[in-house]
Design a protein around this motif. Sequence first.
Motif, PDB file in Angstrom:
ATOM      1  N   ALA A 241      43.492  32.481  36.845  1.00  0.00           N
ATOM      2  CA  ALA A 241      43.838  33.551  37.786  1.00  0.00           C
ATOM      3  C   ALA A 241      44.277  32.938  39.110  1.00  0.00           C
ATOM      4  N   HIS A 242      44.768  33.811  39.982  1.00  0.00           N
ATOM      5  CA  HIS A 242      45.239  33.374  41.300  1.00  0.00           C
ATOM      6  C   HIS A 242      44.127  32.847  42.200  1.00  0.00           C
ATOM      7  N   LYS A 243      42.870  33.104  41.880  1.00  0.00           N
ATOM      8  CA  LYS A 243      41.772  32.800  42.806  1.00  0.00           C
ATOM      9  C   LYS A 243      41.702  31.317  43.182  1.00  0.00           C
TER      10      LYS A 243
ATOM     11  N   GLN B 207      35.228  35.147  38.320  1.00  0.00           N
ATOM     12  CA  GLN B 207      36.462  34.360  38.439  1.00  0.00           C
ATOM     13  C   GLN B 207      36.499  33.549  39.727  1.00  0.00           C
TER      14      GLN B 207
ATOM     15  N   GLY C 224      36.124  35.146  48.562  1.00  0.00           N
ATOM     16  CA  GLY C 224      37.004  35.185  47.404  1.00  0.00           C
ATOM     17  C   GLY C 224      38.186  36.125  47.497  1.00  0.00           C
TER      18      GLY C 224
ATOM     19  N   CYS D 143      47.775  44.633  41.633  1.00  0.00           N
ATOM     20  CA  CYS D 143      46.499  45.341  41.696  1.00  0.00           C
ATOM     21  C   CYS D 143      45.748  44.942  42.966  1.00  0.00           C
ATOM     22  N   VAL D 144      44.880  45.847  43.424  1.00  0.00           N
ATOM     23  CA  VAL D 144      44.145  45.618  44.667  1.00  0.00           C
ATOM     24  C   VAL D 144      42.649  45.802  44.438  1.00  0.00           C
TER      25      VAL D 144
ATOM     26  N   ASN E   4      45.503  38.932  45.713  1.00  0.00           N
ATOM     27  CA  ASN E   4      46.741  38.636  44.971  1.00  0.00           C
ATOM     28  C   ASN E   4      47.853  39.536  45.480  1.00  0.00           C
TER      29      ASN E   4
ATOM     30  N   LEU F 213      37.929  44.814  40.453  1.00  0.00           N
ATOM     31  CA  LEU F 213      38.381  45.943  41.281  1.00  0.00           C
ATOM     32  C   LEU F 213      37.211  46.848  41.658  1.00  0.00           C
TER      33      LEU F 213
ATOM     34  N   GLU G 136      41.920  43.759  35.469  1.00  0.00           N
ATOM     35  CA  GLU G 136      42.405  44.059  36.823  1.00  0.00           C
ATOM     36  C   GLU G 136      43.928  44.205  36.793  1.00  0.00           C
TER      37      GLU G 136
END
Length: 394
Positions: free
Chosen positions: A85-87, A114, A189, A230-231, A236, A304, A350
């Motif tokens: 993931a983008h994290k 995550q 995060g 998504c928020v 992201n 989310l 998400e």
Amino acid sequence: MPELAMRFGPYGGRYVPETVISALDELGEAYLRYRGDADFVRELNGLLDTYVGRPTPLYLAERLGARYGIDRLYLKREDLCHTGAHKINNALGQVLLAQRMGKRRIIAETGAGQHGVATATASALFGMSCCVYMGRTDMERQRLNVIRMKMLGAEVRPVDSGTGTLKHATSEAIRDWVTNVAETHYVIGSAVGPAPYPEIVADLQSVIGRETRAQMLAVEGRLPGSAVACVGGGSNAIGMFRGFLSDPDVQLIGVEAAGDGVETGRHGASLGHGKPGVLHGSLSYLLQDAEGQVAEAHSISAGLDYPGVGPEHSYLRDIGRVRYESVTDLDALAAFTALSQSEGIIPALETAHALALVGRQAAELNALGPVVVCLSGRGDKDVDQAGAALGINA
Ligand SMILES: *Cc1c(COP(=O)(O)O)cnc(C)c1O
């Protein structure tokens, strides 16, 4: 480099104990300094390339596009980042910064796990001790990520207070930071928390939007008509949106969790159905009950399932630059299946919310030109839960 933003319109700020203010100042100064430091930038960019796997591809999803009735549907493949993931974009940047600041201990909060995994990964890479706060309920729901964090050498501290979910884990992490601030860096995060965190996280994630912009220009010779993400806390999404904020012709859409349906009160749509209030050190839209107490969020996706949202999104909502919509658990599950079976890509739950919105508003989005969705993460972490919801078992 200009000062780091303290507020976005009226939102953001620092609603924290006195003891943390100097640590926030120190963090902001260090970030400004190292962001302009050639060695730091070279090391971070090198790791983003060779360790995270950037730039991530911009993939033309022809079969999902055909299914939804969209001519050019592109997916920005953050799911292909190391750890899924983008994290990691944020965790890696913050842990590298902490190392430069001479901190030896890293702490983090996590919901789905995550961010905990990304932070444990970056901590292992830099030989730092790492402690991740996680609600007891989330630990049960996300066993796989708990095991991954432990394998990476992190300590996972269960949080029993409240409902044992992300909100409570975040409160515990902040408490730890207040007590141990001298040697500890707190890796938040998402684009939330007291200033300068929202700005630092957005800046570290803005690589998503920068790459997408350049990739779109290269393949389409134009900017997208719309960009959708998504928020949860909003990292992201803000990372993607920052690539296009000053292009008024690019429609930006953030997608929140409608859970069981916003009319049931069981949802996570803070921007759509919350009111401004203070949570975790900053002023932003927030789910609240009639007495102004922070309400519980509900979503099938743990990422989310948070009653707050980053302050920059509150501002972008109020000025109308970004539109915020919401998608139910059921619609997200349908999009989860649609992407899996039309493209062979199993998305995070998400991310499936963003895809569902694109399906729902396909005609309108298609008329604007190419559509880009931030594919924030892969769905491996969600197979148990999505499998149960979809009636799929081994
Ligand atoms: C954590 C997470 C999110 C939500 O966090 P943001 O800060 O809103 O991006 C979205 N997608 C995936 C895959 C996540 O892991």
